[in-house]
Design a protein around this motif. Structure first.
Motif, mmCIF file in Angstrom:
data_model
loop_
_atom_site.group_PDB
_atom_site.id
_atom_site.type_symbol
_atom_site.label_atom_id
_atom_site.label_comp_id
_atom_site.label_asym_id
_atom_site.label_seq_id
_atom_site.Cartn_x
_atom_site.Cartn_y
_atom_site.Cartn_z
ATOM 1 N N VAL A 70 0.826 -1.205 0.000
ATOM 2 C CA VAL A 70 0.000 0.000 0.000
ATOM 3 C C VAL A 70 0.865 1.262 0.000
ATOM 4 N N LYS A 71 0.545 2.143 -0.941
ATOM 5 C CA LYS A 71 1.139 3.470 -0.969
ATOM 6 C C LYS A 71 0.018 4.476 -0.747
ATOM 7 N N VAL A 72 0.250 5.437 0.127
ATOM 8 C CA VAL A 72 -0.734 6.481 0.395
ATOM 9 C C VAL A 72 -0.281 7.760 -0.303
ATOM 10 N N ASN A 73 -1.093 8.244 -1.233
ATOM 11 C CA ASN A 73 -0.771 9.460 -1.977
ATOM 12 C C ASN A 73 -1.378 10.675 -1.287
ATOM 13 N N THR A 74 -0.526 11.612 -0.900
ATOM 14 C CA THR A 74 -0.973 12.804 -0.180
ATOM 15 C C THR A 74 -0.560 14.055 -0.942
ATOM 16 N N VAL A 75 -1.538 14.763 -1.487
ATOM 17 C CA VAL A 75 -1.261 16.025 -2.175
ATOM 18 C C VAL A 75 -1.140 17.111 -1.115
ATOM 19 N N LEU A 76 0.015 17.747 -1.067
ATOM 20 C CA LEU A 76 0.254 18.785 -0.059
ATOM 21 C C LEU A 76 -0.191 20.149 -0.568
ATOM 22 N N ILE A 77 -0.906 20.864 0.287
ATOM 23 C CA ILE A 77 -1.362 22.210 -0.032
ATOM 24 C C ILE A 77 -0.953 23.133 1.114
ATOM 25 N N ASN A 78 -0.204 24.167 0.778
ATOM 26 C CA ASN A 78 0.328 25.096 1.771
ATOM 27 C C ASN A 78 -0.799 25.709 2.606
ATOM 28 N N GLU A 129 3.608 17.159 -4.786
ATOM 29 C CA GLU A 129 3.479 18.593 -4.975
ATOM 30 C C GLU A 129 2.177 18.904 -5.724
ATOM 31 N N PHE A 130 1.466 19.897 -5.261
ATOM 32 C CA PHE A 130 0.215 20.349 -5.863
ATOM 33 C C PHE A 130 0.497 20.783 -7.293
ATOM 34 N N MET A 131 -0.225 20.188 -8.249
ATOM 35 C CA MET A 131 0.029 20.431 -9.669
ATOM 36 C C MET A 131 -1.132 21.178 -10.316
ATOM 37 N N PRO A 132 -0.855 21.943 -11.365
ATOM 38 C CA PRO A 132 -1.907 22.743 -12.004
ATOM 39 C C PRO A 132 -2.734 21.960 -13.022
ATOM 40 N N PHE A 133 -4.062 22.035 -12.855
ATOM 41 C CA PHE A 133 -5.010 21.486 -13.823
ATOM 42 C C PHE A 133 -6.190 22.432 -13.931
ATOM 43 N N ASP A 134 -6.956 22.286 -14.983
ATOM 44 C CA ASP A 134 -8.092 23.154 -15.203
ATOM 45 C C ASP A 134 -9.053 23.095 -14.013
ATOM 46 N N GLY A 135 -9.374 24.277 -13.474
ATOM 47 C CA GLY A 135 -10.402 24.356 -12.438
ATOM 48 C C GLY A 135 -9.937 24.161 -11.013
ATOM 49 N N ASN A 136 -8.627 23.868 -10.776
ATOM 50 C CA ASN A 136 -8.234 23.622 -9.377
ATOM 51 C C ASN A 136 -7.566 24.827 -8.702
ATOM 52 N N LYS A 137 -7.632 25.994 -9.386
ATOM 53 C CA LYS A 137 -7.186 27.270 -8.799
ATOM 54 C C LYS A 137 -5.753 27.191 -8.280
ATOM 55 N N ASP A 158 -1.838 27.889 -7.825
ATOM 56 C CA ASP A 158 -0.775 28.874 -7.984
ATOM 57 C C ASP A 158 0.385 28.458 -7.094
ATOM 58 N N MET A 159 1.538 29.034 -7.360
ATOM 59 C CA MET A 159 2.766 28.602 -6.684
ATOM 60 C C MET A 159 2.676 28.731 -5.166
ATOM 61 N N SER A 160 1.918 29.693 -4.687
ATOM 62 C CA SER A 160 1.858 29.924 -3.241
ATOM 63 C C SER A 160 1.178 28.775 -2.496
ATOM 64 N N LYS A 161 0.393 27.965 -3.206
ATOM 65 C CA LYS A 161 -0.303 26.846 -2.572
ATOM 66 C C LYS A 161 0.553 25.579 -2.518
ATOM 67 N N MET A 162 1.682 25.623 -3.174
ATOM 68 C CA MET A 162 2.499 24.418 -3.306
ATOM 69 C C MET A 162 3.482 24.268 -2.146
ATOM 70 N N VAL A 163 3.699 23.023 -1.728
ATOM 71 C CA VAL A 163 4.724 22.690 -0.737
ATOM 72 C C VAL A 163 5.797 21.906 -1.476
ATOM 73 N N SER A 164 6.971 22.473 -1.559
ATOM 74 C CA SER A 164 8.023 21.900 -2.394
ATOM 75 C C SER A 164 8.767 20.759 -1.711
ATOM 76 N N TYR A 165 9.528 20.048 -2.504
ATOM 77 C CA TYR A 165 10.402 18.978 -2.005
ATOM 78 C C TYR A 165 11.312 19.508 -0.888
ATOM 79 N N LEU A 225 9.574 27.037 -14.117
ATOM 80 C CA LEU A 225 8.545 27.443 -13.169
ATOM 81 C C LEU A 225 7.815 28.683 -13.656
ATOM 82 N N LYS A 226 8.528 29.525 -14.413
ATOM 83 C CA LYS A 226 7.900 30.742 -14.942
ATOM 84 C C LYS A 226 6.757 30.399 -15.886
ATOM 85 N N LYS A 227 6.958 29.372 -16.727
ATOM 86 C CA LYS A 227 5.899 28.955 -17.644
ATOM 87 C C LYS A 227 4.723 28.353 -16.883
#
Length: 335
Positions: free
Chosen positions: A158-166, A191-199, A201-208, A315-317
């Motif tokens: 079992v692997k537990v996938n946890t999307v981190l949000i700042n 790391e929180f990744m960008p997709f349509d509709g999930n609002k 931005d970089m400030s919500k991401m928790v980096s490695y 990251l700029k793109k």
């Protein structure tokens, strides 16, 4: 189509041996980073691959070198003919695995074992009951938590996938790691990744780097063990000395693993995506239904795969919404 040539090798020499197949666009949870608040426009039922079509397409990929298939969704277990799909794919010479939210997975223990599914990824973004309800918009924490323990008891990996949000669940990083003290699971911080509709931005991401800062401030250096990563692994793997389980970080944004990528994605409506971040798709299902060969379309899709993150190589793109809002919402791509 090229003859005597690997159609699953791209122009950067990457061989694609891993196919992720989304079985359904529907889900019994409504996770905020996966599904927009207003919902998504689902494909008409007639546009979704039948179990025969899933098998026929998968068989062609296996013929050309795919040796691992992961079933995703939506939530794959809510598909009514899931058992039939699994039984068909189990006849192929591949390693089968599944990603699930585990809400109803206790009903499928026997069918998973019978079809030799050993590796299960479970999505769980908080160990706090109220925060779980907030992010999933459903009160199913106890069911998911108990089913994770059941899967471990039944002998699954079992692997537990946890999307981190700042500011939301980054204060639970150490709690998740301590969850591995008595349970032989791998918690994977994503790391929180960008997709349509999930609002996004970089400030919500928790980096490695930020995750490791939490770890290094909570455990002594000699107790943090760096594990060997498997070939084509998306994660950087660690464990705490004496703990039964481990933890890992999937840094798709700040430290991507594109150089060794071996993954392709088939959506529930039969579109091939050569990269999770790419907004372009190749329609395999229409070709299949028309009785036309799909190998040329597969080869073309693989050959035009870009070197990094669907062309977002900085990251700029990534910070430009127009580049990632053209992509689907995660729920309609497949985890």
């Amino acid at each position: 189509m090229s003859k005597n040539k690997n159609i699953l090798q791209d122009t950067f020499g990457r061989d694609h041996t891993y196919l992720r197949i989304s079985l359904i666009e529907c889900c019994n949870l409504r996770c905020t980073y996966c599904m927009p608040e207003e919902g998504v426009q689902l494909s008409p039922k007639s546009h979704i691959m039948t179990y025969e079509e899933i098998y026929d397409i998968a068989k062609i990929f296996v013929k050309h070198g795919v040796n691992k298939i992961r079933l995703t969704g939506g939530e794959p277990l809510v598909r009514k003919d899931f058992k039939v799909v699994l039984e068909k794919l189990a006849t192929l010479p591949v390693e089968l695995s599944i990603t699930s939210n585990a809400v109803i997975i206790d009903r499928f223990i026997d069918v998973l074992k019978t079809n030799n599914v050993k590796n299960i990824n479970v999505s769980l973004d908080s160990l706090n009951r109220e925060k779980f309800k907030h992010i999933t918009r459903r009160a199913e924490f106890d069911k998911v938590y108990n089913n994770i323990l059941l899967l471990v008891k039944e002998g699954f990996n079992v692997k537990v996938n946890t999307v981190l949000i700042n500011g939301f669940n980054d204060n639970e990083i150490i709690d998740f790691i301590n969850f591995t003290k008595e349970h032989p699971i791998s918690v994977r911080f994503i790391e929180f990744m960008p997709f349509d509709g999930n609002k996004w931005d970089m400030s919500k991401m928790v980096s490695y780097a930020e995750v490791m800062n939490y770890v290094e401030n909570s455990f002594s250096k000699e107790d943090i063990i760096r594990l060997a990563d498997a070939p084509n692994d998306t994660s950087k793997n660690y464990k705490i000395k004496g703990y039964k389980g481990s933890f890992a970080i999937i840094s798709s944004v700040t430290n991507p693993f594109c150089d060794s990528c071996n993954r392709l994605r088939l959506t529930a409506n039969g579109q091939l995506k050569n990269c999770l971040f790419s907004s372009t798709e190749s329609d395999l299902l229409t070709l299949l239904r028309a009785g036309r060969p799909i190998e040329p379309a597969i080869e073309k899709a693989v050959k035009v795969k870009l070197k990094m993150r669907g062309g977002m190589d900085s990251l700029k793109k990534l910070e430009k919404p127009e580049l990632h809002t053209k992509n689907r919402s995660m729920i309609t791509i497949g985890g």
